[in-house]
Design a protein around this motif. Structure first.
Motif, PDB file in Angstrom:
ATOM      1  N   PRO A  42       0.827  -1.214   0.000  1.00  0.00           N
ATOM      2  CA  PRO A  42       0.000   0.000   0.000  1.00  0.00           C
ATOM      3  C   PRO A  42       0.860   1.262   0.000  1.00  0.00           C
ATOM      4  CG  PRO A  42      -0.760  -1.574   1.650  1.00  0.00           C
ATOM      5  CD  PRO A  42       0.546  -2.085   1.151  1.00  0.00           C
ATOM      6  N   PRO A  43       0.359   2.344  -0.606  1.00  0.00           N
ATOM      7  CA  PRO A  43       1.096   3.615  -0.563  1.00  0.00           C
ATOM      8  C   PRO A  43       1.380   4.036   0.872  1.00  0.00           C
ATOM      9  CG  PRO A  43      -0.730   3.738  -2.116  1.00  0.00           C
ATOM     10  CD  PRO A  43      -0.883   2.436  -1.382  1.00  0.00           C
ATOM     11  N   GLY A  44       2.543   4.579   1.085  1.00  0.00           N
ATOM     12  CA  GLY A  44       2.951   4.983   2.426  1.00  0.00           C
ATOM     13  C   GLY A  44       3.713   3.918   3.186  1.00  0.00           C
ATOM     14  N   THR A  45       3.827   2.696   2.622  1.00  0.00           N
ATOM     15  CA  THR A  45       4.574   1.624   3.278  1.00  0.00           C
ATOM     16  C   THR A  45       6.045   2.013   3.393  1.00  0.00           C
ATOM     17  OG1 THR A  45       3.077  -0.070   2.439  1.00  0.00           O
ATOM     18  CG2 THR A  45       5.254  -0.792   3.176  1.00  0.00           C
ATOM     19  N   VAL A  46       6.581   1.926   4.606  1.00  0.00           N
ATOM     20  CA  VAL A  46       7.972   2.307   4.872  1.00  0.00           C
ATOM     21  C   VAL A  46       8.837   1.047   4.936  1.00  0.00           C
ATOM     22  CG1 VAL A  46       9.552   3.405   6.522  1.00  0.00           C
ATOM     23  CG2 VAL A  46       7.285   4.392   6.097  1.00  0.00           C
ATOM     24  N   ILE A  47       9.998   1.121   4.315  1.00  0.00           N
ATOM     25  CA  ILE A  47      10.935  -0.001   4.323  1.00  0.00           C
ATOM     26  C   ILE A  47      11.628  -0.031   5.686  1.00  0.00           C
ATOM     27  CG2 ILE A  47      12.954  -1.024   3.212  1.00  0.00           C
ATOM     28  CD1 ILE A  47      12.176   0.495   0.679  1.00  0.00           C
ATOM     29  N   SER A  48      11.457  -1.118   6.411  1.00  0.00           N
ATOM     30  CA  SER A  48      11.995  -1.250   7.764  1.00  0.00           C
ATOM     31  C   SER A  48      13.288  -2.050   7.765  1.00  0.00           C
ATOM     32  CB  SER A  48      10.966  -1.937   8.671  1.00  0.00           C
ATOM     33  OG  SER A  48       9.741  -1.240   8.668  1.00  0.00           O
ATOM     34  N   PRO A  49      14.073  -1.942   8.839  1.00  0.00           N
ATOM     35  CA  PRO A  49      15.271  -2.784   8.945  1.00  0.00           C
ATOM     36  C   PRO A  49      14.888  -4.264   8.896  1.00  0.00           C
ATOM     37  CG  PRO A  49      15.325  -1.021  10.576  1.00  0.00           C
ATOM     38  CD  PRO A  49      13.963  -0.974   9.954  1.00  0.00           C
ATOM     39  N   GLY A  50      15.625  -5.050   8.146  1.00  0.00           N
ATOM     40  CA  GLY A  50      15.323  -6.474   7.982  1.00  0.00           C
ATOM     41  C   GLY A  50      14.447  -6.773   6.786  1.00  0.00           C
ATOM     42  N   ASP A  51      13.816  -5.752   6.206  1.00  0.00           N
ATOM     43  CA  ASP A  51      13.015  -5.962   5.000  1.00  0.00           C
ATOM     44  C   ASP A  51      13.929  -6.101   3.783  1.00  0.00           C
ATOM     45  OD1 ASP A  51      10.824  -5.694   6.581  1.00  0.00           O
ATOM     46  OD2 ASP A  51      10.233  -3.712   5.842  1.00  0.00           O
ATOM     47  N   GLN A  52      13.484  -6.896   2.827  1.00  0.00           N
ATOM     48  CA  GLN A  52      14.195  -7.043   1.559  1.00  0.00           C
ATOM     49  C   GLN A  52      13.301  -6.608   0.412  1.00  0.00           C
ATOM     50  OE1 GLN A  52      15.216 -11.334   1.962  1.00  0.00           O
ATOM     51  NE2 GLN A  52      17.322 -10.699   1.640  1.00  0.00           N
ATOM     52  N   LEU A  53      13.917  -6.003  -0.586  1.00  0.00           N
ATOM     53  CA  LEU A  53      13.176  -5.631  -1.785  1.00  0.00           C
ATOM     54  C   LEU A  53      13.030  -6.845  -2.693  1.00  0.00           C
ATOM     55  CD1 LEU A  53      14.820  -2.204  -2.651  1.00  0.00           C
ATOM     56  CD2 LEU A  53      12.434  -2.549  -2.005  1.00  0.00           C
ATOM     57  N   VAL A  54      11.842  -7.045  -3.235  1.00  0.00           N
ATOM     58  CA  VAL A  54      11.610  -8.062  -4.254  1.00  0.00           C
ATOM     59  C   VAL A  54      11.763  -7.368  -5.602  1.00  0.00           C
ATOM     60  CG1 VAL A  54      10.013  -9.748  -5.201  1.00  0.00           C
ATOM     61  CG2 VAL A  54      10.027  -9.294  -2.744  1.00  0.00           C
ATOM     62  N   LEU A  55      12.769  -7.787  -6.382  1.00  0.00           N
ATOM     63  CA  LEU A  55      13.137  -7.085  -7.605  1.00  0.00           C
ATOM     64  C   LEU A  55      13.022  -7.984  -8.822  1.00  0.00           C
ATOM     65  CD1 LEU A  55      16.398  -5.468  -6.220  1.00  0.00           C
ATOM     66  CD2 LEU A  55      14.334  -4.215  -6.749  1.00  0.00           C
ATOM     67  N   LEU A  56      12.671  -7.391  -9.949  1.00  0.00           N
ATOM     68  CA  LEU A  56      12.713  -8.062 -11.237  1.00  0.00           C
ATOM     69  C   LEU A  56      13.951  -7.567 -11.965  1.00  0.00           C
ATOM     70  CD1 LEU A  56      11.243  -9.930 -13.252  1.00  0.00           C
ATOM     71  CD2 LEU A  56      10.086  -7.898 -14.133  1.00  0.00           C
TER      72      LEU A  56
END
Length: 621
Positions: A340-354
């Motif tokens: 959702p818009p406004g979601t903040v990337i937190s420590p321990g999160d990983q980006l899912v990338l193409l």
């Protein structure tokens, strides 16, 4: 715990592999043995001869070689002496012939044993494939592609098939496997002793394939027993195994998970049904899925980027030039695509990338530019009722209709035409359960042009042609091709999009001649998913979100929703336009693709795009 393998066992394994190559391996070892014998004896003769008789070592080596293979005798002497030499030569011939015969029969017996594929495998960090079906060719092809960057890679196949026959079939269908070595063993995955041959405890991953033919119940029973043998077998109990399998009947998935412990079990029919429904409603979507699932194009990666921690996910979308962020893998292991818009990337999160390759995952050297004047926020109108025609019937048909009921607007209809006697019963059972769809059935042979002419195919929005799973793949695909040929002739390039389900991927080339819009080979796509997850266990949560009706899904939407007509912009502008609508753009479709499908995923965000007519996005609605 890693099993310690002795040097003798490793040498024996290497020797067995060379000998199992047949005549080539035997000739090689005979050459090595002969060369060794000649060199050793030449050296010994040179050492024992008096120094005054020593001559050219090369000449002595030649004489030794001649003597070894010719049984030479003196040319001069008295007749009694020559007669004795003659008797000796004859005796030598018989003795050597007998010895050669004994050696040959012994070697042949050993070769026969090796070619049966019953010797122990001492590979480590290898991929094990248990079982044999047409899926094996897709699995091996993808594993070869995935292993292209590895210096040493091995795939071990254990199946209740003749070893030589398996090797020949794979060689014929796939050809060269590059750096990846294929090791075939004959045995049953249901037999605990046979499972020990392939060294499961030190395998990187294990893929379980159900056999072709038979019923879905029989296939799932085979998978369940294999998972039970891996998880509960005395030799494997308590050891962590990365196992991937799939079942055909959704009702068997839970029990298969119980049998497999921490094994990942996919629901093949459910995935196939979702793909068919989504592809029927969006032309060329099967191309997008195929590119996402195979190792040949863009792949899905997960990476942590400390510089983006504390920022909103929307800011990460334009932080990369040559890869597309799709979502987040949270610290608790849950994956959220298109957060959702406004979601903040937190420590321990990983980006899912193409990305095309993990080496391409790096932040842009400079900020990417966006043309706000080119962005258009068009409003989509309310969804209108749809009419769908399903030609044919199989075990996935009920699931396809249930999935279609989730996506369409109220008041939509679906008509089923088939000559299967069990279809009418299934349709009657489905009717009361559907919320938005009105379902009707008609008996008829879809290969009969007269039947098709009575259907008014032009009036439908979507047409789905299903392959009959009660028939073998060749017959089922042939029936689909006949139906497609009649449809294209009747429609003459007009009318609805046609999606056909095929059983054998090799028949897609023929199906393309019918100019159908999309082709879905369910078992092939499931094979691609299994191979992807076997290489990266974390991808299971990504695909779960992608196929969950409540999560983010892939849509191919008109470019006019996002851009003003006639503008020339970079893909970074499309990414920004999609995000303003709460979507993640991952590609586009070229307006004039020519003979190709025109789908482009993960384009360079700084290059100006050609004229496009569709944008490929991840959206929750």
């Amino acid at each position: 715990m890693s099993r310690k393998v002795s040097a003798r066992a490793r040498w024996r394994y290497w020797f067995d592999n060379t000998m199992s190559r047949g005549t080539t391996g035997l000739i090689g070892w005979l050459a090595v043995a002969s060369a060794g014998l000649i060199l050793v004896l030449t050296t010994a003769i040179e050492l024992v001869r008096p120094s005054k008789d020593r001559g050219n070592p090369v000449l002595l080596l030649w004489k030794t070689f001649i003597t070894t293979f010719s049984l030479a005798a003196p040319e001069t002497g008295r007749w009694p002496e020559l007669a004795l030499w003659f008797v000796l030569a004859l005796g030598g011939i018989f003795i050597v012939s007998a010895l050669v015969g004994l050696l040959t029969s012994g070697v042949n017996r050993r070769l026969e044993q090796l070619r049966k594929g019953r010797s122990q495998v001492v590979e480590r960090d290898h991929t094990v494939v248990l079982g044999w079906s047409d899926q094996i060719y897709t699995v091996i092809t993808e594993l070869v592609e995935a292993n292209a960057s590895r210096r040493r890679a091995a795939v071990v196949i254990l199946a209740d098939q003749d070893k030589v026959a398996m090797e020949d079939r794979v060689q014929h269908r796939i050809g060269s496997t590059g750096r990846t070595r294929l090791v075939f063993r004959t045995g049953s995955p249901l037999d605990l002793k046979d499972l020990e041959m392939v060294n499961l405890n030190e395998a990187r991953s294990i893929i379980v394939l159900a056999p072709d033919g038979g019923t879905a119940e029989d296939a799932d029973a085979y998978v369940l027993k294999t998972l039970l043998a891996i998880n509960k077998g005395p030799a494997f109990r308590g050891r962590p195994h990365h196992v991937v399998a799939s079942v055909r009947d959704s009702r068997n998935r839970d029990v298969a998970k119980l049998a497999g412990g921490d094994a990942i079990v996919l629901d093949g029919d459910d995935i196939g049904a979702r793909l068919i429904v989504q592809t029927a409603r969006q032309s060329k979507l099967s191309v997008v899925y195929h590119d996402l699932f195979d190792f040949g194009g863009d792949e899905i990666y997960m990476t942590a980027e400390p510089t983006l921690v504390g920022k909103q996910f929307g800011q990460a979308l334009l932080a990369y030039r040559e890869c597309c962020p799709m979502g987040l893998r949270l610290a608790d292991g849950k994956t959220v695509l298109n957060p959702p818009p406004g979601t903040v990337i937190s420590p321990g999160d990983q980006l899912v990338l193409l990305a095309r390759d993990d080496s391409m995952i790096k932040l842009a050297a400079r900020p990417l530019t966006v043309d706000p004047s080119a962005i258009l926020h068009a409003v989509r109108g309310p969804a209108a009722p749809e009419s769908t025609l399903i030609l044919g019937w199989n075990r996935r048909a009920s699931r396809i209709i249930e999935q279609l009921d989730i996506y369409v607007a109220a008041g939509s209809t679906v008509d089923v035409v088939t000559d299967r006697t069990d279809a009418a019963t299934a349709v009657n059972r489905l009717g009361p359960k559907l919320r938005r769809l009105l379902i009707r059935s008609k008996s008829g042979d879809t290969r009969d042009r007269g039947v098709l002419e009575t259907l008014d195919v032009l009036a439908y929005h979507n047409v789905i042609v299903l392959a009959d799973d009660d028939l073998d793949a060749l017959t089922a695909d042939s029936r689909v091709l006949v139906t497609l040929l009649h449809l294209r002739d009747l429609l003459a390039g007009r009318g609805p999009g046609i999606v056909s389900e095929m059983r054998d991927d090799r028949d897609r080339a023929l199906a393309q001649l019918t100019k159908a819009d999309d082709f879905v080979v369910s078992e092939q796509l499931v094979s691609l998913l299994m191979t992807q997850i076997s290489e990266n266990r974390d991808l299971e949560s990504v695909f779960d979100d992608l196929f969950d009706a409540d999560g983010a899904e892939i849509y191919i939407r008109p470019a006019s929703y996002y851009l003003r007509p006639g503008v020339s912009v970079t893909f970074s502008t499309v990414v920004e336009a999609a995000w303003r609508r709460g979507e993640v753009a991952i590609g586009y479709r070229v307006a004039d693709p020519g003979d190709s499908h025109g789908v482009v995923l993960n384009p360079d965000k700084e290059q100006v795009m050609p004229a496009i007519d569709r944008v490929i996005v991840l959206s929750s609605s």
